[in-house]
Enzyme design. Structure first.
Site, PDB file in Angstrom:
ATOM      1  N   GLY A  48       0.813  -1.216   0.000  1.00 63.86           N
ATOM      2  CA  GLY A  48       0.000   0.000   0.000  1.00 63.86           C
ATOM      3  C   GLY A  48       0.841   1.258   0.000  1.00 63.86           C
ATOM      4  O   GLY A  48       2.025   1.221  -0.311  1.00 63.86           O
ATOM      5  N   ALA A  49       0.187   2.387   0.368  1.00 55.40           N
ATOM      6  CA  ALA A  49       0.803   3.715   0.211  1.00 55.40           C
ATOM      7  C   ALA A  49       1.294   3.822  -1.239  1.00 55.40           C
ATOM      8  O   ALA A  49       2.462   4.092  -1.502  1.00 55.40           O
ATOM      9  CB  ALA A  49       1.917   3.945   1.225  1.00 55.40           C
TER      10      ALA A  49
ATOM     11  N   ALA B 148       3.706   5.913  -8.020  1.00 55.85           N
ATOM     12  CA  ALA B 148       3.801   5.612  -9.459  1.00 55.85           C
ATOM     13  C   ALA B 148       4.564   4.317  -9.738  1.00 55.85           C
ATOM     14  O   ALA B 148       4.357   3.695 -10.779  1.00 55.85           O
ATOM     15  CB  ALA B 148       4.450   6.784 -10.180  1.00 55.85           C
TER      16      ALA B 148
ATOM     17  N   HIS C 167       4.341   1.456  -7.927  1.00 56.32           N
ATOM     18  CA  HIS C 167       3.332   0.393  -7.828  1.00 56.32           C
ATOM     19  C   HIS C 167       2.414   0.422  -9.052  1.00 56.32           C
ATOM     20  O   HIS C 167       2.086  -0.613  -9.631  1.00 56.32           O
ATOM     21  CB  HIS C 167       2.440   0.599  -6.596  1.00 56.32           C
ATOM     22  CG  HIS C 167       3.168   0.550  -5.292  1.00 56.32           C
ATOM     23  ND1 HIS C 167       3.272   1.640  -4.454  1.00 56.32           N
ATOM     24  CD2 HIS C 167       3.823  -0.457  -4.657  1.00 56.32           C
ATOM     25  CE1 HIS C 167       3.930   1.305  -3.365  1.00 56.32           C
ATOM     26  NE2 HIS C 167       4.288   0.040  -3.458  1.00 56.32           N
TER      27      HIS C 167
ATOM     28  N   GLN D 169       7.376  -9.737   7.686  1.00 57.61           N
ATOM     29  CA  GLN D 169       8.607  -9.349   7.003  1.00 57.61           C
ATOM     30  C   GLN D 169       9.305  -8.160   7.658  1.00 57.61           C
ATOM     31  O   GLN D 169      10.286  -7.656   7.132  1.00 57.61           O
ATOM     32  CB  GLN D 169       8.347  -9.088   5.523  1.00 57.61           C
ATOM     33  CG  GLN D 169       7.536  -7.859   5.198  1.00 57.61           C
ATOM     34  CD  GLN D 169       7.153  -7.831   3.728  1.00 57.61           C
ATOM     35  OE1 GLN D 169       6.344  -8.617   3.267  1.00 57.61           O
ATOM     36  NE2 GLN D 169       7.763  -6.939   2.967  1.00 57.61           N
TER      37      GLN D 169
ATOM     38  N   ARG E 168      11.753  -4.220  -9.878  1.00 59.43           N
ATOM     39  CA  ARG E 168      13.179  -4.529  -9.684  1.00 59.43           C
ATOM     40  C   ARG E 168      13.850  -3.528  -8.747  1.00 59.43           C
ATOM     41  O   ARG E 168      15.038  -3.644  -8.468  1.00 59.43           O
ATOM     42  CB  ARG E 168      13.889  -4.586 -11.047  1.00 59.43           C
ATOM     43  CG  ARG E 168      13.417  -5.778 -11.869  1.00 59.43           C
ATOM     44  CD  ARG E 168      14.376  -6.105 -12.993  1.00 59.43           C
ATOM     45  NE  ARG E 168      14.450  -5.040 -13.964  1.00 59.43           N
ATOM     46  CZ  ARG E 168      13.752  -4.987 -15.091  1.00 59.43           C
ATOM     47  NH1 ARG E 168      12.904  -5.959 -15.391  1.00 59.43           N
ATOM     48  NH2 ARG E 168      13.894  -3.979 -15.913  1.00 59.43           N
TER      49      ARG E 168
ATOM     50  N   ASP F  49      13.222  -3.685  -5.739  1.00 57.94           N
ATOM     51  CA  ASP F  49      13.565  -4.697  -4.735  1.00 57.94           C
ATOM     52  C   ASP F  49      14.145  -5.887  -5.490  1.00 57.94           C
ATOM     53  O   ASP F  49      13.504  -6.938  -5.616  1.00 57.94           O
ATOM     54  CB  ASP F  49      12.312  -5.089  -3.953  1.00 57.94           C
ATOM     55  CG  ASP F  49      11.712  -3.895  -3.229  1.00 57.94           C
ATOM     56  OD1 ASP F  49      12.081  -3.644  -2.083  1.00 57.94           O
ATOM     57  OD2 ASP F  49      10.880  -3.184  -3.839  1.00 57.94           O
TER      58      ASP F  49
HETATM   59  P1  AMP Z   1       6.047  -2.509  -1.520  1.00 56.50           P
HETATM   60  O1  AMP Z   1       4.685  -1.914  -1.359  1.00 56.50           O
HETATM   61  O2  AMP Z   1       7.157  -1.594  -1.152  1.00 56.50           O
HETATM   62  O3  AMP Z   1       6.151  -3.882  -0.909  1.00 56.50           O
HETATM   63  O4  AMP Z   1       6.245  -2.736  -3.081  1.00 56.50           O
HETATM   64  C1  AMP Z   1       5.313  -3.488  -3.828  1.00 56.50           C
HETATM   65  C2  AMP Z   1       5.874  -3.753  -5.189  1.00 56.50           C
HETATM   66  O5  AMP Z   1       6.132  -2.521  -5.855  1.00 56.50           O
HETATM   67  C3  AMP Z   1       7.216  -4.488  -5.136  1.00 56.50           C
HETATM   68  O6  AMP Z   1       7.262  -5.442  -6.178  1.00 56.50           O
HETATM   69  C4  AMP Z   1       8.204  -3.391  -5.347  1.00 56.50           C
HETATM   70  O7  AMP Z   1       9.414  -3.831  -5.917  1.00 56.50           O
HETATM   71  C5  AMP Z   1       7.450  -2.491  -6.307  1.00 56.50           C
HETATM   72  N1  AMP Z   1       8.008  -1.144  -6.264  1.00 56.50           N
HETATM   73  C6  AMP Z   1       8.191  -0.370  -5.173  1.00 56.50           C
HETATM   74  N2  AMP Z   1       8.802   0.785  -5.523  1.00 56.50           N
HETATM   75  C7  AMP Z   1       9.028   0.715  -6.857  1.00 56.50           C
HETATM   76  C8  AMP Z   1       9.640   1.594  -7.803  1.00 56.50           C
HETATM   77  N3  AMP Z   1      10.152   2.758  -7.456  1.00 56.50           N
HETATM   78  N4  AMP Z   1       9.709   1.176  -9.076  1.00 56.50           N
HETATM   79  C9  AMP Z   1       9.206  -0.026  -9.449  1.00 56.50           C
HETATM   80  N5  AMP Z   1       8.606  -0.887  -8.602  1.00 56.50           N
HETATM   81  C10 AMP Z   1       8.517  -0.520  -7.325  1.00 56.50           C
END
Ligand code: AMP
Length: 286
Positions: A32-33, A36, A38, A63, A150, A152
């Protein structure tokens, strides 16, 4: 119309219905949160032929380690839903903690080698939490393409490995890092940065850009390339967890002179821990 559901059964039924009618399902797991980065995953899913996009929003306690930022992780479901509506996401799955981990839950999914270095070293147990929750999401969604960023990099590789090793009917797709105009990689955690911290955080992407340019002009020496990042990040961050040049496939050290690699960094700016990376070589994508 974006449907909101809180129960795994509803996600499962919706995905089964789509597949019964011959449609393709995409899953975008998030905490969440939404930003662009996501949303680029959901957009890619649509462009790559998904007929139904499910996006999960779950701040997964498994996690987060002790002393990490679980408590202050941003939770913005209303605006997340709005963003999903605008983008045409079909279903948002936002389970409560108890729905994911009811009383008696005692199973862990663990990938071994790939999870050991880098994030694994600095966040013990982190990836076990990730693979456990992602395995549950994959089990509920069923046959699908699952989109990961990518940004992460290690997480993407770990999830890909898990899907392959467990022969899950899920195609794991890795997508490029989305950045602000000035280079900062988008992250839900960026909102914790004060103005001056945000300025300092730019040292990370600046360092990676230096590596990108050096690589383009033929630099292949691993120590020299990592030094370029350190030179930018040491004076601007409060603590560096790692700057490492690794094999993009195995995440093992890439060697002294490289023809491909991924340069990964994790550093703290104020109370905020940031990660970023740059993939180098003929197969590299942004
Ligand atoms: P998170 O909410 O941080 O767990 O991220 C959810 C998904 O969004 C994960 O697959 C992240 O790698 C991806 N994500 C987060 N930030 C970015 C970004 N700046 N560019 C591309 N994908 C992202």
């Amino acid at each position: 119309m974006t449907e909101l559901c809180h129960e795994g059964a509803a996600l499962r039924e919706a995905c089964e219905r789509v597949r019964r009618e011959g449609g393709r399902v995409a899953l975008v797991p998030t905490m969440g949160a939404l930003h662009a980065g996501h949303l680029s995953l959901a957009r890619a899913a649509r462009e790559q032929g998904a007929d139904f996009i499910a996006l999960s929003v779950f701040v997964n306690p498994l996690q987060f380690g002790e002393g990490e930022d679980l408590g202050r992780y941003p939770r913005t479901l209303e605006s997340d839903l709005e963003a999903c509506r605008e983008l045409g996401v079909d279903l948002v799955f936002a389970p409560a903690r108890e729905a994911m981990y009811p009383d008696g839950f005692q199973t862990e999914v663990r990938v071994t080698g790939l999870t050991q270095p880098l994030e694994g070293e600095h966040r013990p147990g982190h990836f076990d939490g990730v693979t456990t929750v992602v395995a549950k999401l994959f089990a509920k969604t069923g046959r699908c393409h699952a989109y990961f960023g990518r940004k992460d990099f290690q997480q993407w590789r770990v999830v890909e490995r898990m899907a392959r090793d467990l022969e899950l009917p899920v195609e794991v797709v890795g997508m490029p890092i989305v950045r602000e105009a000035d280079g900062l990689a988008l992250s839900s955690r960026n909102r914790h940065l004060s103005e001056s911290e945000r300025e300092r955080a730019l040292g990370i992407s600046r360092g990676l850009r230096r590596v990108h340019d050096a690589w383009a002009s033929g630099a292949r020496d691993a120590a020299q390339l990592t030094a370029l990042v350190r030179r930018e990040v040491e004076p601007t961050s409060d603590k560096i967890d790692y700057v490492a040049l690794r094999s993009p496939e195995t995440l093992e050290p890439a060697g002294d002179t490289i023809d491909a690699g991924v340069l990964l960094i994790a550093a703290h700016v104020g109370q905020t821990r940031l990660i970023d990376n740059l993939w180098l070589g003929v197969d590299a994508r942004p």
